[in-house]
Write an enzyme that holds these catalytic residues in place. Sequence first.
Site, PDB file in Angstrom:
ATOM      1  CG  PHE A 167      -3.356  15.405   1.093  1.00 29.39           C
ATOM      2  CD1 PHE A 167      -4.286  14.473   1.550  1.00 29.39           C
ATOM      3  CD2 PHE A 167      -3.076  15.459  -0.264  1.00 29.39           C
ATOM      4  CE1 PHE A 167      -4.928  13.618   0.666  1.00 29.39           C
ATOM      5  CE2 PHE A 167      -3.719  14.613  -1.160  1.00 29.39           C
ATOM      6  CZ  PHE A 167      -4.647  13.696  -0.693  1.00 29.39           C
ATOM      7  CD  GLU A 181      -2.806   1.468   0.330  1.00 32.37           C
ATOM      8  OE1 GLU A 181      -2.362   1.587  -0.816  1.00 32.37           O
ATOM      9  OE2 GLU A 181      -4.003   1.662   0.629  1.00 32.37           O
ATOM     10  CG  ASP A 182      -0.970   4.782  -1.495  1.00 35.72           C
ATOM     11  OD1 ASP A 182      -1.574   4.272  -0.524  1.00 35.72           O
ATOM     12  OD2 ASP A 182      -1.540   5.486  -2.346  1.00 35.72           O
ATOM     13  CG  ASP A 211      -4.678   9.059   6.642  1.00 34.03           C
ATOM     14  OD1 ASP A 211      -4.183   9.569   7.648  1.00 34.03           O
ATOM     15  OD2 ASP A 211      -5.562   9.644   5.980  1.00 34.03           O
ATOM     16  NE  ARG A 226      -3.523   7.801  -9.217  1.00 34.80           N
ATOM     17  CZ  ARG A 226      -4.080   7.472  -8.045  1.00 34.80           C
ATOM     18  NH1 ARG A 226      -3.314   7.160  -7.032  1.00 34.80           N
ATOM     19  NH2 ARG A 226      -5.386   7.460  -7.897  1.00 34.80           N
TER      20      ARG A 226
HETATM   21  P1  IMP Z   1      -6.807   5.151   5.377  1.00 32.32           P
HETATM   22  O1  IMP Z   1      -7.900   4.172   5.130  1.00 32.32           O
HETATM   23  O2  IMP Z   1      -7.266   6.347   6.147  1.00 32.32           O
HETATM   24  O3  IMP Z   1      -5.584   4.511   5.998  1.00 32.32           O
HETATM   25  O4  IMP Z   1      -6.422   5.751   4.007  1.00 32.32           O
HETATM   26  C1  IMP Z   1      -5.634   5.104   3.137  1.00 32.32           C
HETATM   27  C2  IMP Z   1      -5.826   5.663   1.747  1.00 32.32           C
HETATM   28  O5  IMP Z   1      -6.133   7.048   1.783  1.00 32.32           O
HETATM   29  C3  IMP Z   1      -4.560   5.518   0.981  1.00 32.32           C
HETATM   30  O6  IMP Z   1      -4.561   4.329   0.251  1.00 32.32           O
HETATM   31  C4  IMP Z   1      -4.570   6.725   0.094  1.00 32.32           C
HETATM   32  O7  IMP Z   1      -5.215   6.400  -1.098  1.00 32.32           O
HETATM   33  C5  IMP Z   1      -5.390   7.736   0.810  1.00 32.32           C
HETATM   34  N1  IMP Z   1      -4.565   8.754   1.489  1.00 32.32           N
HETATM   35  C6  IMP Z   1      -4.374   8.913   2.809  1.00 32.32           C
HETATM   36  N2  IMP Z   1      -3.552   9.929   3.072  1.00 32.32           N
HETATM   37  C7  IMP Z   1      -3.197  10.423   1.877  1.00 32.32           C
HETATM   38  C8  IMP Z   1      -2.321  11.496   1.475  1.00 32.32           C
HETATM   39  O8  IMP Z   1      -1.684  12.206   2.276  1.00 32.32           O
HETATM   40  N3  IMP Z   1      -2.209  11.688   0.128  1.00 32.32           N
HETATM   41  C9  IMP Z   1      -2.866  10.938  -0.794  1.00 32.32           C
HETATM   42  N4  IMP Z   1      -3.675   9.933  -0.473  1.00 32.32           N
HETATM   43  C10 IMP Z   1      -3.846   9.680   0.866  1.00 32.32           C
HETATM   44 MG    MG Z   2      -4.570   4.208  -1.844  1.00 32.03          MG
END
Ligand code: IMP
Ligand code: MG
Length: 175
Positions: free
Chosen positions: A149, A96-97, A100, A162
Amino acid sequence: MTALRVLITHEQIAAKVAEIGGRITADFAGESVVLIGVLKGATIFLADLARQIKLDATFDFIAVSSYGNAKQHSGEVRLVKDVDRSMAGRNVILVEDILDTGLTLTYIRNLLLAHQPKCLKIAALLDKVSRHAGDISADYVGFVIPDEFVVGYGLDFAEGYRNLPDVCVLDSERA
Ligand code: IMP
Ligand code: MG
């Protein structure tokens, strides 16, 4: 107006990805792995990481929708594309990238655990540790970052940015 500020350079990313690839190679010595990329943000990380893993490796992809075009989590995760094959008995590395709140990875992890893999590990390039909402962490983390962000190296804002080689903070400013 928006401004981009480099947070992590492509050189730093390359060194870290090589290090994680080396750890995965050692951890799964003599075995094969399936890398499951979370579309679309993880594609660039997966492509680079895969080439640093000196094991038999196959790819699969999963797609979920959680953000839309906003910077805030909708609180809801929806499966858009499932894996193509069963992960039963396989060594799965979820790629995963960014971690968060962790809602996305929690959802995907539970989905994959139902396949009864031999092993399920998570590799996340970036980790906003201060934002974690539940009991989730990555086994392989590239960089812990502050609650800002970020875009680039696969990460987007409204599908843009991207292809930036570096991870950059996207600052929104009023003109
Ligand atoms: P989570 O479910 O809150 O952990 O969010 C994960 C997803 O939110 C990641 O796979 C990203 O696609 C997106 N995301 C969260 N933070 C960022 C950010 O700072 N930049 C871009 N995408 C983000
Ligand atoms: Mg993502």
